[in-house]
Design a protein around this motif. Sequence first.
Motif, mmCIF file in Angstrom:
data_model
loop_
_atom_site.group_PDB
_atom_site.id
_atom_site.type_symbol
_atom_site.label_atom_id
_atom_site.label_comp_id
_atom_site.label_asym_id
_atom_site.label_seq_id
_atom_site.Cartn_x
_atom_site.Cartn_y
_atom_site.Cartn_z
ATOM 1 N N PHE A 299 0.854 -1.178 0.000
ATOM 2 C CA PHE A 299 0.000 0.000 0.000
ATOM 3 C C PHE A 299 0.896 1.236 0.000
ATOM 4 O O PHE A 299 1.802 1.366 0.841
ATOM 5 C CB PHE A 299 -0.922 0.020 1.220
ATOM 6 N N LEU A 300 0.678 2.106 -0.970
ATOM 7 C CA LEU A 300 1.407 3.366 -1.048
ATOM 8 C C LEU A 300 0.564 4.427 -0.344
ATOM 9 O O LEU A 300 -0.587 4.673 -0.722
ATOM 10 C CB LEU A 300 1.660 3.753 -2.500
ATOM 11 N N LEU A 301 1.132 5.046 0.667
ATOM 12 C CA LEU A 301 0.398 5.962 1.529
ATOM 13 C C LEU A 301 0.915 7.380 1.361
ATOM 14 O O LEU A 301 2.126 7.626 1.486
ATOM 15 C CB LEU A 301 0.543 5.545 2.999
ATOM 16 N N LEU A 302 0.002 8.294 1.085
ATOM 17 C CA LEU A 302 0.309 9.721 1.111
ATOM 18 C C LEU A 302 -0.181 10.227 2.461
ATOM 19 O O LEU A 302 -1.382 10.241 2.728
ATOM 20 C CB LEU A 302 -0.404 10.430 -0.036
ATOM 21 N N THR A 303 0.746 10.613 3.345
ATOM 22 C CA THR A 303 0.377 10.892 4.725
ATOM 23 C C THR A 303 1.084 12.138 5.253
ATOM 24 O O THR A 303 2.194 12.476 4.818
ATOM 25 C CB THR A 303 0.710 9.695 5.630
ATOM 26 N N ARG A 311 4.253 13.188 2.884
ATOM 27 C CA ARG A 311 5.291 12.335 2.323
ATOM 28 C C ARG A 311 4.630 11.051 1.833
ATOM 29 O O ARG A 311 3.446 10.813 2.091
ATOM 30 C CB ARG A 311 6.357 12.016 3.373
ATOM 31 N N VAL A 312 5.375 10.215 1.111
ATOM 32 C CA VAL A 312 4.851 8.964 0.592
ATOM 33 C C VAL A 312 5.617 7.820 1.237
ATOM 34 O O VAL A 312 6.858 7.807 1.223
ATOM 35 C CB VAL A 312 4.969 8.878 -0.939
ATOM 36 N N HIS A 338 4.221 20.830 -1.303
ATOM 37 C CA HIS A 338 3.039 20.195 -0.718
ATOM 38 C C HIS A 338 2.536 19.107 -1.663
ATOM 39 O O HIS A 338 2.332 19.356 -2.859
ATOM 40 C CB HIS A 338 1.933 21.228 -0.504
ATOM 41 N N LEU A 339 2.368 17.894 -1.132
ATOM 42 C CA LEU A 339 1.858 16.778 -1.930
ATOM 43 C C LEU A 339 0.351 16.680 -1.741
ATOM 44 O O LEU A 339 -0.134 16.584 -0.614
ATOM 45 C CB LEU A 339 2.528 15.475 -1.500
ATOM 46 N N ALA A 352 0.749 14.742 -7.524
ATOM 47 C CA ALA A 352 0.254 16.095 -7.730
ATOM 48 C C ALA A 352 0.822 16.949 -6.603
ATOM 49 O O ALA A 352 0.579 16.673 -5.425
ATOM 50 C CB ALA A 352 -1.268 16.114 -7.720
ATOM 51 N N GLU A 353 1.580 17.960 -6.964
ATOM 52 C CA GLU A 353 2.321 18.765 -5.993
ATOM 53 C C GLU A 353 1.975 20.244 -6.144
ATOM 54 O O GLU A 353 1.425 20.673 -7.159
ATOM 55 C CB GLU A 353 3.828 18.594 -6.207
ATOM 56 N N ARG A 354 2.358 21.007 -5.105
ATOM 57 C CA ARG A 354 2.308 22.463 -5.179
ATOM 58 C C ARG A 354 3.622 23.006 -4.645
ATOM 59 O O ARG A 354 4.070 22.626 -3.571
ATOM 60 C CB ARG A 354 1.141 23.038 -4.366
#
Length: 715
Positions: A299-303, A311-312, A338-339, A352-354
């Motif tokens: 599982f890839l987590l964006l947290t 972070r991922v 910012h992710l 998708a970043e800023r």
Amino acid sequence: MTTDRPSSPRPRPPRAPSRSQPTTVHGQVRLDPWAWLADLEDPAVLAHLRAEQAHTEQATAPLAPLAAQLFEEIRARVAETDRSVPVAWGPWWYYRRTLTGLEYALHCRAPRGPKDFDPPDPGNAPLPGEQVVLDENRLADGAAYLDVADVVPSPDHRRLAYTVDLRGAERYVLHVRLADQLDAPCERIAEVAAGVVFLDDRHLLYTRADHANRPWQVLRHRLGDPPEADEVLLREPDERFHLGLSRTKDGRYVLVESHAKVTSEIWVVPTDDPGARPAVLLPRREGVSYVAEHHRGWFLLLTDDQAPEFRVCGLPAQATGELPPRWRELVPHRPDVHLEALEVVADHLVLAERAGASPRLSVLPLPEDLGSADLPLPEGRTVPAPPDPAACWLGPNPDPANPTLRYEHTSLLVPRTTLDLDLRSGRSQVRKQQDVLGGYDPDRYDAARLWARAPDGERIPVSVVRRADVPLDGRAPCLLIGYGAYGHSLDPVFSSARLSLLDRGVTVALAHVRGGGELGRRWWEGARLTAKPTSFTDLLAVADRLVDAGWADPERIVLRGASAGGLLVGATLNLAPERFAGVVAEVPFVDCLTTMLDPTLPLTVTERDEWGNPLADPEVYRVMASYAPYDNVRPVPYPPVLATGSLEDSRVGCHEPAKWVQRLRAAHPANQVLLRVDLGAGHAGPSGRYAAWREEAFVLAVVLAFLGLANALRP
């Protein structure tokens, strides 16, 4: 509102009687003379709203020819018969078509080859072998409103599930039928929330909402069974959280996501065991949020766990439910990036970043075995986008084997563009750009990114556009738009309707004030909870910057904001009513204190992480009472105001603008305030495209009137 027509007596606006009942909260006495307007069961309330609508129609009658002209301008720029770029999904190309004269879209598909990933030509004609799987016009069948929230094919693509709302109250009916037969018998499940996903070809999950319109239950339905037999798989008792559903890209799992503003928890259901109970992915921890995707047993987590800008991390599927988790960090936290979202496409991680107020996409190859790979991943390559100010976002990428990434970009000058990035070669190909009929030439316009200076020294980004031949001499009328809440960004996207203002010499500016997400988590936190007033002084600073830079005439700036953006412009108006030539507040959250004091109203409890809890916290009450637009109207002349509301709005009740309008009128006899009420729509306003264009044309006509340009000639 002014025009160059002969003057006539101003029609008298409706006056709702005052029925004030003092309330005391935290020792503070508060008067609410028009609280009774919140009771939609009272016949007098509906009569009053109808009177307001009639008054607005009468007061704006001189603008009707201009509104009609603007509608025709908007319509003339649009390719009314159009087709989206087909998306490869299973054995089909899926796409949408619109036809001239029809309000709503047709959802279509056509057969494709098993390895045919390059979409057909970008024309507007049906593809060979086309099947119309859903005709929204047939669903509407003359109804004043239609919202189709979900259109989901089953894994074998034989069936189609879709949810329909014919009122605007965001209460849906779930339909399931054979995909290739529009008239096939439907299974129907009433009173569901938006969000449906197939577990396998015979089972699906859907959500139900509670009394506050919060999705709080997940139910499992076996096709062919009566809805009464559906099993409740999960309940979310915490009223701050709402449930959502998604399916991992590889089809291995369905994710049940419970989200509050700053906390989340996900449960997983394996699709090869549709009778399984949901298992927690990571246990809930207050203040920690995450989203997930599955790839090759991980599982890839964006947290945001120990990472404010996210972070991922990778978590082995067999380690779900563990705390602390046995994860591996793929993409570390970067305080200046910012992710926002992640996607897995053909063994690539797409983020998708800023960065620096600009959205962007970044692509990183994924190693075959995350368990033995050297981590973190090398820095990815950035996907090309138009010059700032611009926006880009991920498109639909449902097929995990597709070696191309579908994405879109746009700017204030560049129409919406659909592209495919070949992940092997790194080359992007434009598949389609939004047609702007009538000879649109971007070189005739000029866009820029400005930075305003807030009272506390913070730099506030501003996206601004004008016609290139409008001099920067401080004499141009200006429409200033803002939102500034929930960490949502007001992106600089192209608008063909906006050309009608630009071609009349109006500058249009987007204020990226704090409370939004343009500069990441800190930008949101900078105007959240008791820091909310920062948004209002930011907006005033943006107006100052536009004037100082010569982009705007200080006497001709009109504010526009919707929903939470309506709160922004309403509160800013109270701070400096003399600064603005007019205000348009659409479905505005202007009676925020009353709403946040009432936990029985839809969304109040879930909104406390954004605005605070004034019922329990005296400091939150004090701050909110100091800025709530309805509570802080001053007894001085205000510029003209147009407020809008929708009778079926379950997010911002139409009583909020109705009450605000009454208080503005009572504050000073010179105040000219109008309320436009849609008696057959919800929070998003009219649902059909022609109806939406007419509404936008009306608003633009009012803006031009506020700016003194109601009868300006087109160039």
